[in-house]
Design a protein around this motif. Sequence first.
Motif, PDB file in Angstrom:
ATOM      1  N   UNK A  94       1.122  -1.363  -0.305  1.00 41.00           N
ATOM      2  CA  UNK A  94       0.319   0.182   0.062  1.00 41.00           C
ATOM      3  C   UNK A  94       1.040   1.298   0.033  1.00 41.00           C
ATOM      4  N   UNK A  95       0.688   2.245  -0.637  1.00 42.18           N
ATOM      5  CA  UNK A  95       1.675   3.606  -1.069  1.00 42.18           C
ATOM      6  C   UNK A  95       0.433   4.273  -0.286  1.00 42.18           C
ATOM      7  N   UNK A  96       0.700   5.749   0.428  1.00 42.64           N
ATOM      8  CA  UNK A  96       0.077   6.692   0.998  1.00 42.64           C
ATOM      9  C   UNK A  96       0.742   7.908   1.010  1.00 42.64           C
ATOM     10  N   UNK A  97      -0.158   8.155   0.172  1.00 46.57           N
ATOM     11  CA  UNK A  97       0.690  10.247  -0.349  1.00 46.57           C
ATOM     12  C   UNK A  97      -0.415  11.284   0.553  1.00 46.57           C
ATOM     13  N   UNK A  98      -0.220  11.512   1.712  1.00 44.54           N
ATOM     14  CA  UNK A  98      -0.176  12.519   2.729  1.00 44.54           C
ATOM     15  C   UNK A  98       0.050  14.212   2.505  1.00 44.54           C
ATOM     16  N   UNK A  99      -0.623  14.934   2.380  1.00 43.94           N
ATOM     17  CA  UNK A  99      -0.462  16.064   2.481  1.00 43.94           C
ATOM     18  C   UNK A  99      -0.989  16.836   3.665  1.00 43.94           C
ATOM     19  N   UNK A 100       0.186  17.728   4.347  1.00 44.07           N
ATOM     20  CA  UNK A 100      -1.117  18.725   5.904  1.00 44.07           C
ATOM     21  C   UNK A 100      -0.564  19.700   5.427  1.00 44.07           C
ATOM     22  N   UNK A 101      -1.727  20.186   4.888  1.00 44.04           N
ATOM     23  CA  UNK A 101      -1.801  22.028   4.925  1.00 44.04           C
ATOM     24  C   UNK A 101      -2.382  22.896   5.791  1.00 44.04           C
ATOM     25  N   UNK A 102      -0.750  23.425   7.056  1.00 42.76           N
ATOM     26  CA  UNK A 102      -1.728  24.535   8.128  1.00 42.76           C
ATOM     27  C   UNK A 102      -0.985  26.225   7.462  1.00 42.76           C
ATOM     28  N   UNK A 103      -1.818  26.304   7.874  1.00 38.34           N
ATOM     29  CA  UNK A 103      -1.671  28.082   7.523  1.00 38.34           C
ATOM     30  C   UNK A 103      -1.061  28.545   6.198  1.00 38.34           C
ATOM     31  N   UNK A 104      -1.658  27.514   5.225  1.00 44.44           N
ATOM     32  CA  UNK A 104      -1.437  27.486   3.828  1.00 44.44           C
ATOM     33  C   UNK A 104       0.149  27.141   2.909  1.00 44.44           C
ATOM     34  N   UNK A 105       0.870  26.851   4.055  1.00 39.28           N
ATOM     35  CA  UNK A 105       1.881  25.718   4.022  1.00 39.28           C
ATOM     36  C   UNK A 105       1.712  24.253   4.283  1.00 39.28           C
ATOM     37  N   UNK A 106       2.580  23.372   2.749  1.00 39.14           N
ATOM     38  CA  UNK A 106       1.394  21.957   2.338  1.00 39.14           C
ATOM     39  C   UNK A 106       3.310  21.068   3.190  1.00 39.14           C
ATOM     40  N   UNK A 107       3.261  20.050   3.618  1.00 42.01           N
ATOM     41  CA  UNK A 107       3.979  18.954   4.461  1.00 42.01           C
ATOM     42  C   UNK A 107       3.929  18.253   3.660  1.00 42.01           C
ATOM     43  N   UNK A 108       4.475  17.771   2.496  1.00 44.82           N
ATOM     44  CA  UNK A 108       3.975  16.076   2.057  1.00 44.82           C
ATOM     45  C   UNK A 108       4.978  14.902   2.810  1.00 44.82           C
ATOM     46  N   UNK A 109       3.679  13.417   3.300  1.00 45.37           N
ATOM     47  CA  UNK A 109       4.472  12.039   3.681  1.00 45.37           C
ATOM     48  C   UNK A 109       4.091  11.432   3.318  1.00 45.37           C
ATOM     49  N   UNK A 110       5.324  10.509   2.400  1.00 46.27           N
ATOM     50  CA  UNK A 110       4.979   9.148   1.633  1.00 46.27           C
ATOM     51  C   UNK A 110       5.485   8.089   2.221  1.00 46.27           C
ATOM     52  N   UNK A 111       4.517   7.204   2.390  1.00 44.77           N
ATOM     53  CA  UNK A 111       5.618   6.170   2.863  1.00 44.77           C
ATOM     54  C   UNK A 111       4.864   4.615   2.039  1.00 44.77           C
ATOM     55  N   UNK A 112       5.281   3.620   2.426  1.00 37.90           N
ATOM     56  CA  UNK A 112       4.806   2.473   1.455  1.00 37.90           C
ATOM     57  C   UNK A 112       5.300   1.081   2.473  1.00 37.90           C
ATOM     58  N   UNK A 113       4.029   0.632   2.717  1.00 36.08           N
ATOM     59  CA  UNK A 113       3.960  -0.559   3.904  1.00 36.08           C
ATOM     60  C   UNK A 113       3.264  -1.705   3.357  1.00 36.08           C
ATOM     61  N   UNK A 114       3.870  -2.723   3.485  1.00 40.79           N
ATOM     62  CA  UNK A 114       3.789  -4.220   2.899  1.00 40.79           C
ATOM     63  C   UNK A 114       1.999  -4.770   3.399  1.00 40.79           C
ATOM     64  N   UNK A 115       1.613  -4.930   2.827  1.00 37.01           N
ATOM     65  CA  UNK A 115       0.165  -6.092   3.325  1.00 37.01           C
ATOM     66  C   UNK A 115      -0.898  -7.127   3.003  1.00 37.01           C
ATOM     67  N   UNK A 116      -1.601  -7.172   3.570  1.00 31.96           N
ATOM     68  CA  UNK A 116      -1.999  -8.994   2.955  1.00 31.96           C
ATOM     69  C   UNK A 116      -3.565  -8.376   3.201  1.00 31.96           C
ATOM     70  N   UNK A 117      -3.533  -9.644   1.864  1.00 30.15           N
ATOM     71  CA  UNK A 117      -5.393  -8.912   1.407  1.00 30.15           C
ATOM     72  C   UNK A 117      -5.948 -11.191   1.810  1.00 30.15           C
ATOM     73  N   UNK A 118      -7.425 -10.573   2.172  1.00 29.94           N
ATOM     74  CA  UNK A 118      -7.881 -11.656   2.510  1.00 29.94           C
ATOM     75  C   UNK A 118      -9.773 -11.197   2.715  1.00 29.94           C
ATOM     76  N   UNK A 119      -9.797 -12.498   2.015  1.00 28.16           N
ATOM     77  CA  UNK A 119     -11.487 -12.413   2.571  1.00 28.16           C
ATOM     78  C   UNK A 119     -12.117 -13.482   1.455  1.00 28.16           C
TER      79      UNK A 119
END
Length: 281
Positions: free
Chosen positions: A212-237
């Motif tokens: 799973x690739x997660x892309x997060x953007x946090x905007x505080x007072x007009x300023x943006x902070x970008x956080x990216x990360x990848x995690x392994x996952x297990x799918x079942x169902x």
Amino acid sequence: MKTAIKHSWLLPCLLGGLTLATPALAQDEDTPYTYPDEEESEPKNSARRQRLKDEDTPYAYPEEDKPERTQERRRRHEKDTAEEFRRAAEGDEEERGFEGMARLDDPNTGVAFEVLGGAMLLSSPRGQLLGDPLPAVGGRFTWEYGRLLGSEALREALWFDVRYTYAGVREGTALIVGDTQLHYATIAPAYELTFGESSDYGAYAQVGGGFAYEHTTVEVGGKQTVLDGTKLLIQYGLGLRGRTKLSMESNVRLAWRVELMRFRRGYQDDTFVGGSLGTAF
């Protein structure tokens, strides 16, 4: 005056001819006279009469033979048939002399492309039971690899998905805004139980893995902070799967699914509830 002429020599000649003539003996009525040309063809006629006699003799069919011989032949035939079925069950292709025709009878390739959609219940940091529901979309490619194994029971029971799913959320206040985008990429084998022999519908269980690739953007007072990360996952169902025929003259089918799937990434569990629709070949 006419004078009759006497033929004094005619009468002695007739009497002499009758005296010297050989008497003709009558033949036996039961014995036919054999001509010279028939004597030469006598062997051929004997062979012809023997052939006609053989043709007149009735043919003895197997069921008219003795009961002991008929039963012996039946037991031998049943034994040979049982031996062929045993070799077929053991998969001994060289000894049984024939191969399974399942892959030749079925013109389908076992490949499908589907578009999926539903709701993704993200694992909530607020401790909610089902999480935060978000719209989720994606697609997948399916291949029935069980067709390569040569087993009729596993032909359509084994398959796997190459799947992509997207979900995103944007929330916050006038001062702080967070925008999160999640991309799930997985490969998951499945085992399906069809609803009857040669059925196009069945229930399946699926377990696989990916990341799973997660892309997060946090905007505080007009300023943006970008956080990216990848995690392994297990799918079942679990789910329901169908391949509905669209036409008797075409191999194209309508592929569809309804499923409940979970993605465990790290310590979080995201739940997907939805379905898919596509085309199978």
